[in-house]
Design an enzyme around this catalytic site. Structure first.
Site, mmCIF file in Angstrom:
data_model
loop_
_atom_site.group_PDB
_atom_site.id
_atom_site.type_symbol
_atom_site.label_atom_id
_atom_site.label_comp_id
_atom_site.label_asym_id
_atom_site.label_seq_id
_atom_site.Cartn_x
_atom_site.Cartn_y
_atom_site.Cartn_z
ATOM 1 N N ASP A 205 0.758 -1.177 -0.135
ATOM 2 C CA ASP A 205 -0.170 0.112 0.116
ATOM 3 C C ASP A 205 0.909 1.033 0.190
ATOM 4 O OD1 ASP A 205 -2.400 -1.211 -0.190
ATOM 5 O OD2 ASP A 205 -2.901 -0.836 1.865
ATOM 6 N N LYS B 91 -2.375 4.455 -4.333
ATOM 7 C CA LYS B 91 -2.763 5.363 -5.223
ATOM 8 C C LYS B 91 -2.125 6.691 -5.588
ATOM 9 C CE LYS B 91 -6.524 6.884 -2.074
ATOM 10 N NZ LYS B 91 -7.263 5.793 -1.572
ATOM 11 N N MET C 30 -9.096 9.530 8.146
ATOM 12 C CA MET C 30 -9.515 10.186 6.835
ATOM 13 C C MET C 30 -10.634 11.112 7.240
ATOM 14 S SD MET C 30 -9.932 6.161 5.114
ATOM 15 C CE MET C 30 -10.257 5.412 6.512
HETATM 16 N N1 SAH Z 1 -4.744 0.723 8.512
HETATM 17 C C1 SAH Z 1 -4.372 2.017 8.628
HETATM 18 C C2 SAH Z 1 -5.293 3.048 8.362
HETATM 19 C C3 SAH Z 1 -5.865 3.040 7.019
HETATM 20 S S1 SAH Z 1 -6.800 4.226 6.564
HETATM 21 C C4 SAH Z 1 -3.990 2.047 10.247
HETATM 22 O O1 SAH Z 1 -4.293 1.116 11.025
HETATM 23 O O2 SAH Z 1 -3.362 3.204 10.699
HETATM 24 C C5 SAH Z 1 -5.918 5.384 5.903
HETATM 25 C C6 SAH Z 1 -5.742 6.708 6.893
HETATM 26 O O3 SAH Z 1 -4.966 6.430 8.356
HETATM 27 C C7 SAH Z 1 -5.221 8.159 6.439
HETATM 28 O O4 SAH Z 1 -6.111 8.873 5.948
HETATM 29 C C8 SAH Z 1 -5.070 8.679 7.829
HETATM 30 O O5 SAH Z 1 -6.272 9.065 8.539
HETATM 31 C C9 SAH Z 1 -4.406 7.452 8.759
HETATM 32 N N2 SAH Z 1 -2.919 7.506 8.782
HETATM 33 C C10 SAH Z 1 -2.235 6.431 8.235
HETATM 34 N N3 SAH Z 1 -0.896 6.834 8.369
HETATM 35 C C11 SAH Z 1 -0.896 7.937 9.143
HETATM 36 C C12 SAH Z 1 0.298 8.719 9.786
HETATM 37 N N4 SAH Z 1 1.374 8.218 9.503
HETATM 38 N N5 SAH Z 1 -0.228 9.733 10.178
HETATM 39 C C13 SAH Z 1 -1.395 10.227 10.397
HETATM 40 N N6 SAH Z 1 -2.344 9.588 10.025
HETATM 41 C C14 SAH Z 1 -2.241 8.296 9.284
#
Ligand code: SAH
Length: 271
Positions: A46, A69, A190
């Site tokens: 991803d 993406k 998100m």
């Molecule tokens: N499975 C992931 C979440 C996927 S959805 C998890 O457990 O973290 C993707 C969203 O995760 C992004 O839009 C944002 O809201 C958050 N996200 C992922 N990585 C991030 C990071 N390093 N800092 C802040 N938000 C993050």
């Protein structure tokens, strides 16, 4: 929940593991994640996964497929990713599906496991540190606290739309009322693009002076954050110029953090 499909006699020769890559900092990988990545012959990755994780741990001869993406490409359709995984497992490959954070917190890990099961393939899942957890920890505050928050809600600011779903599937007003009365911390993934709407709706159940924080790129050197109040959520995001990937945190656990501080703060508190 769909019924689990039993493994068919033609079941795969290879293996499949869904691995959580954590929020970004490669040191937040679990030992199990590292072991799985090192064993992989095919990795489907991803876009929020740190490249350093691959350069440090993937086998040099592993086939790495980026299915995210970013980088100007459109996101690879989910059905195509799942077909790729199934084909590779059937060809005897050791497949790792590497997902940001934890595979089962948003990010469609649950759907992938269901579809693999339907194809007769059992998938192991390795947890990762979810972004919301790392984001709050990086500010030096806990998600729960006996004096301020009795629990935590991870919620998406971007619920599924289209057939079978409402335009805004999250009842923010109900959530705000519950968070207020039950004293819960809200961690919104998100949510930056929809922050104005989320702010408006949450204000129906939470006071305008409830502390909020927005943390972008949590756990990475380029981490930035802003602290404000719920009544200024959208304004604070705009002023600080924060954008995705970011989490919005709402709740009294943030009390005491200096308002409107924007910083590179990664790593200070162990993330
Ligand atoms: N499975 C992931 C979440 C996927 S959805 C998890 O457990 O973290 C993707 C969203 O995760 C992004 O839009 C944002 O809201 C958050 N996200 C992922 N990585 C991030 C990071 N390093 N800092 C802040 N938000 C993050």
């Amino acid at each position: 929940m769909k019924k689990q499909t039993p493994i068919s006699p033609t079941a795969a020769a290879g293996r499949c593991t869904l691995v959580g890559a954590g929020p970004g900092d490669p040191e937040l990988l679990t030992l199990k994640a590292v072991k799985a990545i090192r064993a992989a012959t095919v990795l489907l990755v991803d876009d929020l996964v740190n490249e350093r994780i691959l350069s440090e741990h993937a086998r040099p001869d592993a086939r790495i497929v980026h299915v995210g993406k970013r980088g100007g490409c459109k996101s690879t359709p989910q059905a195509f990713i799942e077909r790729l995984m199934i084909t590779a497992v059937r060809e005897g490959e050791t497949v790792v599906r590497l997902k940001g954070g934890d595979p089962f917190i948003f990010g469609r890990g649950g759907e992938e496991v269901e579809h693999l099961r339907e194809a007769g393939i059992e998938c192991t899942v390795v947890n990762g540190v979810t972004a919301g957890l790392a984001a709050v920890t990086s500010l030096g505050v806990p998600l729960t606290h006996r004096d301020h928050a009795q629990g935590v809600v991870f919620v998406t600011g971007h619920a599924k739309t289209g057939a079978g779903a409402h335009e805004d599937a999250t009842d923010w007003r109900a959530l705000a009322a519950t968070a207020h009365s039950a004293r819960l911390t809200l961690v919104i993934y998100m949510g930056v693009a929809g922050a104005a709407h989320i702010e408006r709706e949450l204000l129906h159940g939470l006071p305008g002076d409830t502390p909020v924080a927005v943390v972008q790129h949590a756990s990475l050197p380029q981490q930035r954050h802003v602290v404000a109040t719920l009544g200024r959520l959208q304004a604070a995001i705009a002023e600080a110029g924060l954008a995705s990937p970011a989490v919005i945190v709402v709740g009294d656990v943030l009390q005491g953090l200096a308002a409107a501080s924007v910083d590179a703060g990664a790593g200070r508190f162990g993330t």
